[in-house]
Design a protein around this motif. Sequence first.
Motif, PDB file in Angstrom:
ATOM      1  N   ASN A  57     -37.203  -7.104   6.896  1.00 19.10           N
ATOM      2  CA  ASN A  57     -37.485  -6.688   5.522  1.00 19.10           C
ATOM      3  C   ASN A  57     -36.334  -5.893   4.904  1.00 19.10           C
ATOM      4  N   ARG A  58     -35.290  -5.585   5.679  1.00 21.44           N
ATOM      5  CA  ARG A  58     -34.113  -4.858   5.156  1.00 21.44           C
ATOM      6  C   ARG A  58     -32.849  -5.637   5.515  1.00 21.44           C
ATOM      7  N   PRO A  59     -32.519  -6.651   4.754  1.00 21.97           N
ATOM      8  CA  PRO A  59     -31.364  -7.488   5.109  1.00 21.97           C
ATOM      9  C   PRO A  59     -30.016  -6.815   4.855  1.00 21.97           C
ATOM     10  N   HIS A  60     -29.973  -5.780   4.035  1.00 18.70           N
ATOM     11  CA  HIS A  60     -28.703  -5.106   3.721  1.00 18.70           C
ATOM     12  C   HIS A  60     -28.847  -3.599   3.947  1.00 18.70           C
ATOM     13  N   ALA A  61     -29.338  -3.240   5.094  1.00 18.35           N
ATOM     14  CA  ALA A  61     -29.656  -1.835   5.369  1.00 18.35           C
ATOM     15  C   ALA A  61     -28.406  -0.971   5.416  1.00 18.35           C
ATOM     16  N   SER A 117     -10.561   6.878   9.360  1.00 14.60           N
ATOM     17  CA  SER A 117     -11.135   5.547   9.529  1.00 14.60           C
ATOM     18  C   SER A 117     -11.030   5.177  10.999  1.00 14.60           C
ATOM     19  N   ALA A 118     -12.116   4.651  11.567  1.00 16.88           N
ATOM     20  CA  ALA A 118     -12.133   4.320  12.989  1.00 16.88           C
ATOM     21  C   ALA A 118     -11.820   2.858  13.256  1.00 16.88           C
ATOM     22  N   LEU A 119     -11.608   2.064  12.222  1.00 21.39           N
ATOM     23  CA  LEU A 119     -11.382   0.637  12.399  1.00 21.39           C
ATOM     24  C   LEU A 119      -9.901   0.320  12.516  1.00 21.39           C
ATOM     25  N   PRO A 120      -9.549  -0.731  13.248  1.00 24.86           N
ATOM     26  CA  PRO A 120      -8.148  -1.179  13.281  1.00 24.86           C
ATOM     27  C   PRO A 120      -7.698  -1.635  11.901  1.00 24.86           C
ATOM     28  N   PRO A 121      -6.391  -1.647  11.655  1.00 26.07           N
ATOM     29  CA  PRO A 121      -5.895  -1.987  10.305  1.00 26.07           C
ATOM     30  C   PRO A 121      -6.284  -3.392   9.829  1.00 26.07           C
ATOM     31  N   HIS A 122      -6.455  -4.343  10.759  1.00 23.97           N
ATOM     32  CA  HIS A 122      -6.718  -5.716  10.331  1.00 23.97           C
ATOM     33  C   HIS A 122      -8.183  -5.961   9.990  1.00 23.97           C
ATOM     34  N   LEU A 123      -9.046  -4.994  10.255  1.00 25.33           N
ATOM     35  CA  LEU A 123     -10.465  -5.160   9.941  1.00 25.33           C
ATOM     36  C   LEU A 123     -10.800  -4.507   8.612  1.00 25.33           C
ATOM     37  N   LYS A 124     -11.733  -5.130   7.906  1.00 24.73           N
ATOM     38  CA  LYS A 124     -12.202  -4.594   6.630  1.00 24.73           C
ATOM     39  C   LYS A 124     -13.570  -3.949   6.838  1.00 24.73           C
ATOM     40  N   THR A 125     -13.734  -2.786   6.250  1.00 23.86           N
ATOM     41  CA  THR A 125     -14.940  -2.002   6.491  1.00 23.86           C
ATOM     42  C   THR A 125     -16.190  -2.732   6.006  1.00 23.86           C
ATOM     43  N   LEU A 126     -16.116  -3.388   4.855  1.00 23.70           N
ATOM     44  CA  LEU A 126     -17.285  -4.082   4.324  1.00 23.70           C
ATOM     45  C   LEU A 126     -17.697  -5.256   5.210  1.00 23.70           C
ATOM     46  N   GLU A 127     -16.717  -5.926   5.823  1.00 24.02           N
ATOM     47  CA  GLU A 127     -17.063  -7.035   6.712  1.00 24.02           C
ATOM     48  C   GLU A 127     -17.759  -6.524   7.966  1.00 24.02           C
ATOM     49  N   VAL A 128     -17.271  -5.413   8.512  1.00 28.35           N
ATOM     50  CA  VAL A 128     -17.919  -4.834   9.689  1.00 28.35           C
ATOM     51  C   VAL A 128     -19.323  -4.355   9.336  1.00 28.35           C
ATOM     52  N   ALA A 129     -19.482  -3.766   8.143  1.00 25.03           N
ATOM     53  CA  ALA A 129     -20.806  -3.322   7.715  1.00 25.03           C
ATOM     54  C   ALA A 129     -21.748  -4.503   7.507  1.00 25.03           C
ATOM     55  N   ALA A 130     -21.212  -5.620   7.036  1.00 24.80           N
ATOM     56  CA  ALA A 130     -22.053  -6.809   6.858  1.00 24.80           C
ATOM     57  C   ALA A 130     -22.533  -7.344   8.200  1.00 24.80           C
ATOM     58  N   GLU A 131     -21.685  -7.282   9.225  1.00 22.58           N
ATOM     59  CA  GLU A 131     -22.120  -7.674  10.564  1.00 22.58           C
ATOM     60  C   GLU A 131     -23.223  -6.753  11.075  1.00 22.58           C
ATOM     61  N   ALA A 132     -23.100  -5.460  10.781  1.00 25.17           N
ATOM     62  CA  ALA A 132     -24.162  -4.527  11.160  1.00 25.17           C
ATOM     63  C   ALA A 132     -25.449  -4.835  10.406  1.00 25.17           C
ATOM     64  N   ASP A 133     -25.320  -5.290   9.163  1.00 24.57           N
ATOM     65  CA  ASP A 133     -26.502  -5.704   8.406  1.00 24.57           C
ATOM     66  C   ASP A 133     -27.241  -6.844   9.113  1.00 24.57           C
ATOM     67  N   ALA A 134     -26.461  -7.838   9.565  1.00 22.59           N
ATOM     68  CA  ALA A 134     -27.084  -8.994  10.221  1.00 22.59           C
ATOM     69  C   ALA A 134     -27.766  -8.583  11.520  1.00 22.59           C
ATOM     70  N   ARG A 135     -27.140  -7.681  12.243  1.00 21.84           N
ATOM     71  CA  ARG A 135     -27.753  -7.230  13.498  1.00 21.84           C
ATOM     72  C   ARG A 135     -29.038  -6.433  13.226  1.00 21.84           C
ATOM     73  N   TYR A 136     -28.994  -5.592  12.213  1.00 20.80           N
ATOM     74  CA  TYR A 136     -30.176  -4.793  11.876  1.00 20.80           C
ATOM     75  C   TYR A 136     -31.295  -5.668  11.325  1.00 20.80           C
ATOM     76  N   ALA A 137     -30.929  -6.692  10.546  1.00 18.01           N
ATOM     77  CA  ALA A 137     -31.940  -7.583   9.976  1.00 18.01           C
ATOM     78  C   ALA A 137     -32.663  -8.374  11.050  1.00 18.01           C
ATOM     79  N   GLY A 138     -32.014  -8.569  12.220  1.00 13.90           N
ATOM     80  CA  GLY A 138     -32.702  -9.251  13.310  1.00 13.90           C
ATOM     81  C   GLY A 138     -33.858  -8.445  13.846  1.00 13.90           C
ATOM     82  N   LEU A 139     -33.782  -7.109  13.708  1.00 17.34           N
ATOM     83  CA  LEU A 139     -34.867  -6.237  14.152  1.00 17.34           C
ATOM     84  C   LEU A 139     -35.782  -5.842  13.011  1.00 17.34           C
ATOM     85  N   ARG A 140     -35.227  -5.731  11.810  1.00 16.57           N
ATOM     86  CA  ARG A 140     -36.003  -5.343  10.628  1.00 16.57           C
ATOM     87  C   ARG A 140     -35.741  -6.368   9.521  1.00 16.57           C
TER      88      ARG A 140
END
Length: 271
Positions: free
Chosen positions: A140-144, A115-138
């Motif tokens: 039509n895919r809010p949960h890519a 795992s590349a994340l620090p212990p205090h971070l949750k993987t699903l929360e980081v992935a959700a942030e990536a979803d929001a960033r990707y949705a700004g460009l695409r």
Amino acid sequence: MPDAADPSSPSATPELHRLSPRDESRGALALTLRQLADAVLDAVPVEPETEPGDLLRTALKLQRRTEDVVREGVVAERERGTTWAEIGEVAGVTRQSAHEKWYGDVHAWAAIGRSALPPHLKTLEVAAEADARYAGLRPNRPHAVTSGLDAVRFPGSHAYEASLRVRGSALHTRRTKLDARATKLNEAYSALHEHGPPTLPSGTILSPSTPTADMRTPSAPTGSPSRPSTRRSPPSTTSSSPPSPRWPRSTAPSPTGTATPPNRPAATPTS
């Protein structure tokens, strides 16, 4: 209010801290690509005049980040079961070359707990942030990003993946110890092959439990009497009486109740 049918919503997905190694490697690759996208946007030349070499320096930084993406991609492929032969075919090299080039990165990934994340971070929360960033460009895919994770596709798999993670961590620890032991044995073998076996003094007692460095030649302490000779002296011929014969003892009782040696007449009772 989040949609109940949304697989990435908190109501549909249990609160997980660490996902499977496959999901973790996929999330790490997505995070590295997001950082690369930010770096690419920052590298766009917008200033009319820059210092000599700034444009090349920025391009070289992007090249190093791209190499990080390649390493993350190899780790993610290994976590999803891709063989070294398949990786080598995609990279245009042999299986052995691919293994030699990227095995260290896969081993380092396992060493940090997969795992590349620090212990205090949750993987699903980081992935959700990536979803929001990707949705700004695409849009039509809010949960890519999260829609490709096994924890979202198969919500009940997190317990099984957790057990695999514990078992994999134990196997990695054991392998690390075996690798260290193999390194020591190889060094000892190389030293033996280069210098030869140690010359032991005459009379050294070899013991399987005694190291070679602790072998000592046994010697009698100073002032102790010498070891007696084990040679037996011949019988003396000055004795006046011949030695009495040694008859074997019989176990059968004689007529008189005493034991009688074999081949010897019993004593005649007197009247």
